[in-house]
Design a protein around this motif. Structure first.
Motif, PDB file in Angstrom:
ATOM      1  N   UNK B 465       0.812  -1.273  -0.069  1.00 16.25           N
ATOM      2  CA  UNK B 465      -0.067  -0.046  -0.194  1.00 16.25           C
ATOM      3  C   UNK B 465       0.909   1.155  -0.032  1.00 16.25           C
ATOM      4  N   UNK B 466       0.571   2.268  -0.567  1.00 25.00           N
ATOM      5  CA  UNK B 466       1.349   3.499  -0.974  1.00 25.00           C
ATOM      6  C   UNK B 466       0.959   4.611   0.271  1.00 25.00           C
ATOM      7  N   UNK B 467      -0.266   4.340   0.536  1.00 20.08           N
ATOM      8  CA  UNK B 467      -0.833   5.228   1.601  1.00 20.08           C
ATOM      9  C   UNK B 467      -1.860   4.325   2.374  1.00 20.08           C
ATOM     10  N   UNK B 468      -1.935   4.656   3.772  1.00 20.99           N
ATOM     11  CA  UNK B 468      -2.759   3.891   4.497  1.00 20.99           C
ATOM     12  C   UNK B 468      -3.441   4.815   5.448  1.00 20.99           C
ATOM     13  N   UNK B 469      -4.616   4.769   6.097  1.00 21.85           N
ATOM     14  CA  UNK B 469      -4.972   5.408   7.195  1.00 21.85           C
ATOM     15  C   UNK B 469      -5.959   4.331   8.163  1.00 21.85           C
ATOM     16  N   UNK B 470      -5.975   4.927   9.316  1.00 20.29           N
ATOM     17  CA  UNK B 470      -6.745   3.930  10.331  1.00 20.29           C
ATOM     18  C   UNK B 470      -8.245   4.277  10.447  1.00 20.29           C
ATOM     19  N   UNK B 471      -8.915   3.300  10.767  1.00 18.00           N
ATOM     20  CA  UNK B 471     -10.118   3.726  11.388  1.00 18.00           C
ATOM     21  C   UNK B 471     -10.344   2.986  12.662  1.00 18.00           C
ATOM     22  N   UNK B 472     -10.535   3.778  13.786  1.00 15.16           N
ATOM     23  CA  UNK B 472     -10.551   3.202  14.974  1.00 15.16           C
ATOM     24  C   UNK B 472     -11.817   3.177  15.689  1.00 15.16           C
TER      25      UNK B 472
END
Lengths: 179, 548
Positions: B465-472
């Motif tokens: 993945x070139x970019x990731x983001x979290x969902x908490x």
């Protein structure tokens, strides 16, 4: 300046016909939206998802979607919807010194929507959020519901071959055990 | 009208009730299985995202309907009640139809981890939580997991998950093949030294029992199956129960209360059917209506001997409502990873279910089911991308097929204050007091969620993945579709609602057989555990109430 009840009713009627005045839903004809009400939604939907090589959300029939669903499964939101559109038009008019939102330049319209989205007009945030969600539903949902005309968004996403709706499926019937 | 007496009336034809009805009918009991919903044929539900179990914006194809089934949701912060419809968020909907949630679920068929049954022993007291061990162990439930896998039909690869508890028998079907994203993720996990494996699914990978194998369509979770390759109770144990000749299924039967006699024992169930109140006398009553509706029915069954509701001598009925603090991450990829094949959730790992620093429990991690267009546009977007406008549209278009989601059902700490009550004044269409729900999350859940989300992002990065983001998960709790815990099983009648076989401590002919029994909810989707408990409770009833 507070409006009288009669003025409010007249202003509201500019966007939504009373229920008893509706004809049977037969998309893409409008059922209970007036042309002005539909125009307002088209403008906002095209700001939210603007046209480029693919249709914008307004062009893809989001107003038809909302029109149809407000007479069906979303009936319970109808009062919120009517009141929200009324608030929208009156606050916009107040903001632009008496000019109707429909008559603003596209730049003015977009700036106003940006301002609402950024929280700058708290009174309009609830109706904006509702329009936003309905726009995504109408644009990305099955065209059976009145929006996503000619499967515009599915073609954009290149998934028209695999997405389905209530009344159709795009899969050939399989043989038992086949995969 | 008073109907002819039967041996057992089972309320709720979902994951638990369907199984109990089957076991009892097979044992020769005359059974009436009541279901408030009806059968939902595929032709009716179709592949409509906007009415699927995951996106109920235009109503829920699998019920309940908005007109007749509202609830009152209470804010834990302000104490204010808000009337909430089944199609609205926060309702805690499971479904109301034959098969219950299993008619439209994603069909992951997990066994809980052995430690999931011993959370208090494994982690010690957690301040503010009613964390406790189950009165039974994984070993106690293992034979019933096996029965559930065989009877319902689960595809999977035995031995591929090194963290799973010991199993005596393999799966009845081989696993479904990996899709493109699972292939990429599995290779990345193996490289990290983790232990990826194919998710066990209650989906036919090959033809079985007169129904075909999965055709890999992209509409799986939230939908009925077009070819009937997905296995729930509605197409397995319920028809088998009916085939014995001992079980009648009554649909659109809305239970009003469990009736009790002078001795305090249950005598049957009163329910509305087509506008009429019916009384079904029975020797045994089984409540399997979900972790919201089960306590509601018990609490609505008040009498002189049970002034606080049936089984509620100690105020434990309706307490400890929990779900999962679902958390994870999304990643954007340079190449297309979407191949359009369902069920899409295909690879998982259990490296982070237990034993991680600073975390109580944890979760399995798996790649997500297919993100259908509306939910993708609404929920799947890195923080830098605006939520509307040209840049938003370009993002959706560019990345719809280049996004992978990984997430896990993080364990929630049970809280005494999280509860289902019956509302003092609000009534449903039939005049029955509605469920009133209060939930929030424990602070620990946010830590667990963050940890799980970070591992998900780590996995996605390893996969390219070139970019990731979290969902908490946030503090606003919801039992959701994984609702559990509201009639806790326990050895001590002072601190639980039922015994280790689901029998109410205070009424010996009433049993619970659904997620309400869960003491804690594991780091997994709960349906197979609910089914396994159904087998165990059912067999016990057959023993306890055998005809003389």
């Amino acid at each position: 300046m507070p409006m009288t009840r009669r003025e409010a009713a007249a202003a509201m009627a500019a966007f939504v016909l009373p229920l008893e005045a509706q004809g049977p839903a037969d998309p893409p004809k409008l059922g209970f939206f007036t042309p002005n009400g539909a125009k307002l939604i088209e403008i906002i939907a095209n700001i939210l998802i603007p046209p480029d090589e693919f249709p914008g959300a307004g062009d893809a029939g989001v107003a038809f979607y909302i029109d149809k669903q407000m007479q069906g499964p979303l009936k319970h939101k109808l009062e919120v919807w009517r009141a929200g559109l009324f608030t929208f038009s009156s606050v916009a008019k107040h903001h632009f010194e008496g000019r109707s939102f429909l008559l603003l330049t596209p730049e003015e319209q977009k700036k106003f929507i940006d301002r609402i989205a950024a929280g700058g007009v708290p009174a309009l945030r609830p109706i904006f959020d509702l329009i936003y969600d309905l726009t995504l539903q109408g644009y990305f949902g099955s065209s059976e519901h009145g929006g996503n005309l000619q499967q515009a968004s599915w073609k954009m996403l290149r998934v028209e071959d695999v997405m389905g709706g209530v009344n159709h499926s795009n899969h050939a019937a399989p043989k038992a055990g086949e995969r | 009208m008073k109907l002819d007496p039967v041996d057992a009336v089972v309320v709720g034809a979902g994951a638990g009730g369907g199984v109990v009805a089957f076991i009892l009918a097979k044992a020769g009991f005359r059974v009436v299985l009541l279901e408030r919903g009806r059968e939902i044929p595929f032709a009716e539900s179709g592949h409509d995202e906007l009415r699927s179990q995951r996106t109920t914006v235009l109503g829920n194809a699998f019920g309940p309907d908005d007109e007749n089934h509202s609830r009152m949701i209470r804010s834990p912060f302000t104490g204010r009640y808000v009337k909430t419809l089944p199609s609205e968020g926060g309702y805690n909907n499971v479904a109301a139809c034959v098969g219950g949630g299993t008619a439209s679920y994603g069909a992951m068929a997990w066994r809980f981890h052995p430690k999931d049954f011993k959370m208090l022993s494994a982690y010690g007291l957690v301040a503010g939580s009613t964390l406790e061990d189950w009165p039974i162990t994984y070993e106690d439930l293992e034979p019933y997991y096996e029965k559930a896998e065989q009877e319902i039909g689960v595809s999977g690869k035995a031995g591929s998950n090194p963290f799973e508890g010991p199993r005596k028998k393999g799966y009845p079907m081989p696993p479904l093949p990996f899709n493109k994203e699972a292939t990429i993720l599995a290779a990345a996990a193996a490289k990290k030294g983790w232990h990826p494996f194919p998710i066990p699914m209650a989906i036919n990978s090959v033809a079985r029992d007169g129904r075909p194998g999965c055709i890999a369509c992209p509409h799986c979770v939230g939908f009925g199956c077009e070819v009937n390759a997905k296995n729930g109770t509605q197409n397995t144990v319920i028809p088998r129960a009916i085939q014995t000749g001992n079980c009648s299924l009554v649909t659109e039967a809305v239970a009003k209360e469990i009736l009790t006699g002078a001795s305090g024992k249950a005598t049957g169930v009163a329910y509305f059917h087509k506008g009429e109140l019916q009384e079904q006398p029975a020797r045994v009553v089984v409540v399997a209506c979900s972790a919201t509706e089960t306590p509601r029915l018990l609490l609505n069954s008040k009498s002189k001997l049970h002034p606080n509701g049936l089984g509620n001598h100690n105020d434990w009925v309706g307490r400890n409502l929990q779900g999962h603090a679902y958390s994870g991450a999304y990643g954007l990829f340079e190449e297309e990873v979407f191949d359009g094949t369902g069920p899409a959730a295909r690879v998982a790992m259990c490296d982070f279910n237990h034993g991680s620093e600073g975390v109580v429990g944890g979760a399995m991690l798996a790649n997500e089911f297919i993100r259908l267009p509306y939910l993708f546009a609404r929920n799947v977007r890195p923080p830098r991308v605006p939520r509307y406008g040209p840049e938003f549209k370009k993002y959706v278009r560019t990345y719809y097929k280049r996004t992978v989601g990984v997430k896990g059902p993080a364990q929630e700490m049970p809280l005494w204050e999280n509860r289902v009550e019956v509302h003092a004044t609000a009534k449903d269409h039939w005049g029955i007091p509605v469920a009133a729900i209060t939930t929030r999350r424990h602070g620990q859940d946010a830590l667990t969620g963050k940890f799980i989300a970070e591992r998900a992002a780590e996995w996605l990065k390893a996969a390219g993945a070139t970019e990731t983001w979290l969902q908490v998960a946030g503090l606003n709790g919801t039992g959701g579709q994984h609702q559990a815990g509201t009639c806790r099983m326990g050895k001590d009648a002072k601190t639980s609602a039922t015994d280790a076989y689901g029998r109410l401590h205070s009424v010996d002919n009433v049993y619970v057989a659904d997620g309400s029994l869960h003491v804690t909810n594991g780091g997994f989707n709960p349906s197979l555990t609910i089914m396994a408990l159904g087998f165990r409770v059912g067999e016990q009833i057959a023993k306890d109430w055998r005809k003389a």
